[in-house]
Design an enzyme around this catalytic site. Structure first.
Site, PDB file in Angstrom:
ATOM      1  CE1 TYR A 106      -4.148  -1.883   0.699  1.00  0.00           C
ATOM      2  CE2 TYR A 106      -2.528  -3.404   1.597  1.00  0.00           C
ATOM      3  CZ  TYR A 106      -3.799  -3.151   1.125  1.00  0.00           C
ATOM      4  OH  TYR A 106      -4.719  -4.158   1.080  1.00  0.00           O
ATOM      5  CG  HIS A 116      -8.763  -2.506  -4.097  1.00  0.00           C
ATOM      6  ND1 HIS A 116      -9.137  -3.752  -3.643  1.00  0.00           N
ATOM      7  CD2 HIS A 116      -9.897  -1.906  -4.530  1.00  0.00           C
ATOM      8  CE1 HIS A 116     -10.433  -3.901  -3.808  1.00  0.00           C
ATOM      9  NE2 HIS A 116     -10.926  -2.795  -4.338  1.00  0.00           N
ATOM     10  CE  LYS A 147      -3.946  -5.802  -5.724  1.00  0.00           C
ATOM     11  NZ  LYS A 147      -4.871  -4.743  -5.614  1.00  0.00           N
TER      12      LYS A 147
END
Length: 170
Positions: A106, A116, A147
């Site tokens: 993160y 997310h 991602k």
């Protein structure tokens, strides 16, 4: 804060454990106890945040050398080196198992409860060979879950080189 080694986990039953989990997102909170992985526990021990007691040895304190040995015996040395570096840089690091990677990461200022993760982190050592098909699958999975792939390469001196890998359409 006292913690207790129980099998594969380190457990904290202190009232401050909830704050440690909520503020810094360590471990998993389950029925009034914080469950830490060996990597999280070693990191917090090195930072002087917890003292780990061995339940099987009548609550004898475990040194960080013993925790290092546990981490190494589990084959987590390179993963721990990357975990520690990312935590020291202010990132929240959680397991990335369901994404086929070691960690999900993160950005600073974000946390698991806020949305997310931005990255999946794959850890390799500099001697490790990666086939092009495996590398391609790492990139494909990261792209498929929206991602970025952060490839962390650890050398023999425990230095880390990070590569931000993104899928692009030609």
């Amino acid at each position: 804060m006292d913690a207790e080694l129980r099998g594969e986990l380190v457990i904290i039953k202190d009232q401050k454990a909830a704050a440690l989990h909520e503020k810094s997102h360590y471990g998993k909170f389950n029925q009034d106890e914080l469950q830490l992985s060996p990597m999280e526990a070693l990191y917090l021990q090195e930072k002087g945040k917890i003292e780990i007691l061995d339940r099987e040895k009548n609550g004898t304190p475990l040194s960080s050398d013993v925790m290092w040995e546990i981490v190494q015996n589990k084959g987590l040395l390179y993963k721990y080196i990357v975990f520690r570096d990312l935590r020291n840089r202010g990132y929240i690091v959680k397991t990335g198992f369901k994404y086929g990677s070691e960690f999900r990461l993160y950005e600073r200022g974000k946390s698991p409860g806020d949305g997310h993760s931005d990255f999946v982190v794959k850890v390799v050592n500099e001697e490790q060979n990666i086939s092009i098909s495996n590398f391609s699958s790492y990139v494909r999975v990261a792209h498929g879950v929206k991602k970025k792939l952060l490839l962390a390469v650890v050398d023999d001196e425990q230095d880390i080189t990070y590569y931000n890998v993104e899928w692009t359409r030609p």
